[in-house]
Design a protein around this motif. Structure first.
Motif, mmCIF file in Angstrom:
data_model
loop_
_atom_site.group_PDB
_atom_site.id
_atom_site.type_symbol
_atom_site.label_atom_id
_atom_site.label_comp_id
_atom_site.label_asym_id
_atom_site.label_seq_id
_atom_site.Cartn_x
_atom_site.Cartn_y
_atom_site.Cartn_z
ATOM 1 N N GLN A 197 0.847 -1.191 0.000
ATOM 2 C CA GLN A 197 0.000 0.000 0.000
ATOM 3 C C GLN A 197 0.884 1.243 0.000
ATOM 4 N N ASP A 198 0.529 2.202 -0.812
ATOM 5 C CA ASP A 198 1.335 3.403 -1.015
ATOM 6 C C ASP A 198 1.688 4.106 0.295
ATOM 7 N N TYR B 244 4.652 2.216 1.854
ATOM 8 C CA TYR B 244 5.712 1.755 0.951
ATOM 9 C C TYR B 244 7.104 2.179 1.407
ATOM 10 N N ASP B 245 7.306 3.457 1.676
ATOM 11 C CA ASP B 245 8.641 3.948 2.047
ATOM 12 C C ASP B 245 9.174 3.259 3.301
#
Length: 84
Positions: free
Chosen positions: A25-26, A29-30
């Motif tokens: 999921q965006d 993500y990081d």
């Protein structure tokens, strides 16, 4: 994170049930990527690891290493990035 790494590298990826990709999921993500890279930089791969603990064994055949190199070349030619 540990399960994702194990899923990707079980039997050095030479297993029909190894994970080939992760959908992340965006919004996480990081952080996911950061944690994966931290863990992977601490892992060891090899047949013997010179008396040290190995997290993952070596590939079973030289032809498999060549296949992986081709997969990486194909992916990077299509925009993928090698992060580790």
């Amino acid at each position: 994170i540990d399960i994702a790494i194990r899923g990707a590298f079980i039997n050095c990826g030479q297993n029909c049930i190894s994970a080939e990709r992760f959908l992340v999921q965006d919004g996480i993500y990081d952080e996911f990527l950061k944690k994966i890279l931290i863990k992977l930089k601490k892992t060891r791969q090899g047949a013997s690891c010179k008396g040290l603990r190995c997290d993952f064994g070596a590939m079973t055949m030289p032809s498999q290493a060549k296949h992986v190199e081709k997969l990486i070349a194909d992916a990077t030619s299509k925009g993928a990035r090698v992060l580790y």
